[in-house]
Write an enzyme that holds these catalytic residues in place. Sequence first.
Site, mmCIF file in Angstrom:
data_model
loop_
_atom_site.group_PDB
_atom_site.id
_atom_site.type_symbol
_atom_site.label_atom_id
_atom_site.label_comp_id
_atom_site.label_asym_id
_atom_site.label_seq_id
_atom_site.Cartn_x
_atom_site.Cartn_y
_atom_site.Cartn_z
ATOM 1 N N GLU A 291 0.840 -1.211 0.000
ATOM 2 C CA GLU A 291 0.000 0.000 0.000
ATOM 3 C C GLU A 291 0.873 1.260 0.000
ATOM 4 O O GLU A 291 0.763 2.103 0.893
ATOM 5 C CB GLU A 291 -0.886 0.019 1.254
ATOM 6 C CG GLU A 291 -1.818 -1.156 1.416
ATOM 7 C CD GLU A 291 -2.520 -1.170 2.780
ATOM 8 O OE1 GLU A 291 -2.340 -0.223 3.571
ATOM 9 O OE2 GLU A 291 -3.247 -2.133 3.039
ATOM 10 N N PRO A 292 1.742 1.422 -0.980
ATOM 11 C CA PRO A 292 2.630 2.595 -0.943
ATOM 12 C C PRO A 292 1.898 3.871 -1.359
ATOM 13 O O PRO A 292 1.045 3.840 -2.244
ATOM 14 C CB PRO A 292 3.690 2.240 -1.991
ATOM 15 C CG PRO A 292 2.946 1.406 -2.983
ATOM 16 C CD PRO A 292 1.935 0.615 -2.198
ATOM 17 N N ARG A 294 3.484 7.671 -0.417
ATOM 18 C CA ARG A 294 4.510 8.715 -0.567
ATOM 19 C C ARG A 294 5.599 8.360 -1.586
ATOM 20 O O ARG A 294 6.004 9.192 -2.381
ATOM 21 C CB ARG A 294 5.151 8.956 0.797
ATOM 22 C CG ARG A 294 6.026 10.177 0.869
ATOM 23 C CD ARG A 294 6.748 10.248 2.221
ATOM 24 N NE ARG A 294 5.936 9.941 3.353
ATOM 25 C CZ ARG A 294 5.363 10.850 4.149
ATOM 26 N NH1 ARG A 294 5.548 12.129 3.930
ATOM 27 N NH2 ARG A 294 4.635 10.472 5.179
ATOM 28 N N ARG A 330 2.177 20.264 5.890
ATOM 29 C CA ARG A 330 3.163 19.377 6.515
ATOM 30 C C ARG A 330 4.172 20.111 7.419
ATOM 31 O O ARG A 330 4.424 19.647 8.536
ATOM 32 C CB ARG A 330 3.907 18.537 5.458
ATOM 33 C CG ARG A 330 2.976 17.650 4.607
ATOM 34 C CD ARG A 330 3.730 16.615 3.802
ATOM 35 N NE ARG A 330 4.270 15.582 4.659
ATOM 36 C CZ ARG A 330 5.520 15.506 5.014
ATOM 37 N NH1 ARG A 330 6.399 16.351 4.539
ATOM 38 N NH2 ARG A 330 5.919 14.544 5.827
ATOM 39 N N TYR A 334 3.798 18.751 11.135
ATOM 40 C CA TYR A 334 4.806 17.765 11.572
ATOM 41 C C TYR A 334 6.208 18.368 11.675
ATOM 42 O O TYR A 334 7.186 17.616 11.726
ATOM 43 C CB TYR A 334 4.906 16.596 10.584
ATOM 44 C CG TYR A 334 3.607 16.027 10.075
ATOM 45 C CD1 TYR A 334 2.755 15.326 10.923
ATOM 46 C CD2 TYR A 334 3.250 16.151 8.737
ATOM 47 C CE1 TYR A 334 1.576 14.784 10.438
ATOM 48 C CE2 TYR A 334 2.074 15.611 8.248
ATOM 49 C CZ TYR A 334 1.237 14.927 9.111
ATOM 50 O OH TYR A 334 0.075 14.392 8.632
ATOM 51 N N CYS A 359 -2.819 33.705 8.974
ATOM 52 C CA CYS A 359 -2.637 34.377 10.267
ATOM 53 C C CYS A 359 -2.269 33.389 11.368
ATOM 54 O O CYS A 359 -3.039 33.170 12.315
ATOM 55 C CB CYS A 359 -3.894 35.146 10.616
ATOM 56 S SG CYS A 359 -4.267 36.331 9.345
HETATM 57 N N1 LLP Z 1 -1.809 2.249 4.169
HETATM 58 C C1 LLP Z 1 -2.446 2.792 5.210
HETATM 59 C C2 LLP Z 1 -3.434 1.991 5.931
HETATM 60 C C3 LLP Z 1 -2.144 4.099 5.618
HETATM 61 O O1 LLP Z 1 -2.769 4.622 6.671
HETATM 62 C C4 LLP Z 1 -1.177 4.840 4.899
HETATM 63 C C5 LLP Z 1 -0.840 6.209 5.301
HETATM 64 C C6 LLP Z 1 -0.569 4.237 3.782
HETATM 65 C C7 LLP Z 1 -0.899 2.929 3.457
HETATM 66 C C8 LLP Z 1 0.437 4.942 2.929
HETATM 67 O O2 LLP Z 1 1.593 5.281 3.624
HETATM 68 P P1 LLP Z 1 2.861 5.903 2.840
HETATM 69 O O3 LLP Z 1 3.396 4.855 1.906
HETATM 70 O O4 LLP Z 1 2.379 7.097 2.096
HETATM 71 O O5 LLP Z 1 3.796 6.259 3.922
HETATM 72 N N2 LLP Z 1 0.031 13.059 6.266
HETATM 73 C C9 LLP Z 1 1.259 12.408 6.670
HETATM 74 C C10 LLP Z 1 1.269 10.949 6.301
HETATM 75 C C11 LLP Z 1 0.100 10.193 6.854
HETATM 76 C C12 LLP Z 1 0.074 8.755 6.412
HETATM 77 C C13 LLP Z 1 -1.214 8.127 6.756
HETATM 78 N N3 LLP Z 1 -1.336 6.771 6.336
HETATM 79 C C14 LLP Z 1 2.436 13.177 6.073
HETATM 80 O O6 LLP Z 1 2.241 14.171 5.385
HETATM 81 O O7 LLP Z 1 3.598 12.822 6.336
#
Ligand code: LLP
Length: 407
Positions: A291-292, A294, A330, A334, A359
């Site tokens: 489930e990629p 980013r 972001r 974070y 603001c």
């Molecule tokens: N699968 C599930 C169940 C998830 O909750 C997520 C991300 C992914 C896959 C994908 O993860 P990735 O490969 O993108 O790391 N808004 C935050 C990131 C939140 C991620 C939430 N879940 C940021 O901007 O860093």
Amino acid sequence: MKNILPTPLQYKKNKLTFDGISLERIASKHPTPFYLYSKKTLDFYYKSFYQSAIKEGIPSPLVCYAVKANSNIEVLKRLKKLGSGADVVSVGELKKALKAGIDPQKIVFSGVAKSATEILFALKCHKRGIYSFNVESIEELELINLLAKKEKRIARISFRLNPQVNVKTHKHISTGNKTHKFGLLKSDILEALAVPSFWSNTTLVGLSMHIGSQLTDLKATVVAIKELANLAHSIEIPLEFLDIGGGLGIDYTIEERNKLASITQYMQTASEALTKFYYSKTDHCPRIVFEPGRIIVGKMGVLVSRVVRTKTSEDCHFTIIDAGMNDLIRPALYDAYHEVLAVNQSKKMILTDIVGPICETSDCFGSKRKLPALKSGDLVVIDNAGAYGHTMASRYNERDIAQEVLI
Ligand code: LLP
């Protein structure tokens, strides 16, 4: 180990280009701020990810792209064309994935709060429903079973295991411990399997996990795969798939570039761990789901913005731009680092805080950044904004949502 991930940005004769096209030219056609995406870079990361899984001998890999990272319809259509499935967490994401033409048989539905309406929609969107509901609580399992019974269907489900691992990432995006709301503990999963009334209209087809996002090292991933494999061994039911989630990070900073696990290292590590803890101990060969988010879209996108004005407060210098934390949250949420680049390079550099118009003091894209002395109308680019940029944008301060442009 140096791990330079390709990006569409490149300076040519001191001017920034995007996929070889002058950024000034692109920006002359669109009001700022806007998101700019590179199809070429998107293709590169999807193909690298999938092909690397094949190369490392991962059995029948299925990439379910995490739509939350970037849900632009053209991006989804492109990923569909490349063969991707989708990981969705709401009926809105599910509808968008279906609109992009993604096969329901390649869609997994994650999330801790799937409502009855969302479950019904997913059950009925295709005669066989979706590939899997990744179940995160016992109550959810009961509800899916009940709704499937009403609809005279069998729902395909997987349990999302909470493997109780600590990952090295920002605490807001760490999801694999029992103090986090996500997933189920092994003992609860085994208990649920022994309750016949939960299973009249559901069938267990897989197990899943997702331990966090922006993971730069893979130690926790190996431990979590071991936990997932142990659970799979404890279950007598032959599973169709093991879903090892998303999470692989990208380099936002130079330090990250030096220590970041590459796609190849990620696949090698996953393949070795799956073989050691699972395949070597069974004749059964479930496929692997990923489930990629980013890693697929992070590097393909930038946020393009213009300087509104500059100001100084004694020794503090501010470059105020027309993009704000409502466009890219972001950094505010974070403390995330995003490189800010001037479209026109110059030898005369100053130290400046790049701030937006909102603001709030947290509306700051970077403090004491070394940049040319910019003036009103000059263009800047905020890099690595393809993931969790536009999807997290808001209308705070009654601002418009930034446009997206795909090249
Ligand atoms: N699968 C599930 C169940 C998830 O909750 C997520 C991300 C992914 C896959 C994908 O993860 P990735 O490969 O993108 O790391 N808004 C935050 C990131 C939140 C991620 C939430 N879940 C940021 O901007 O860093």
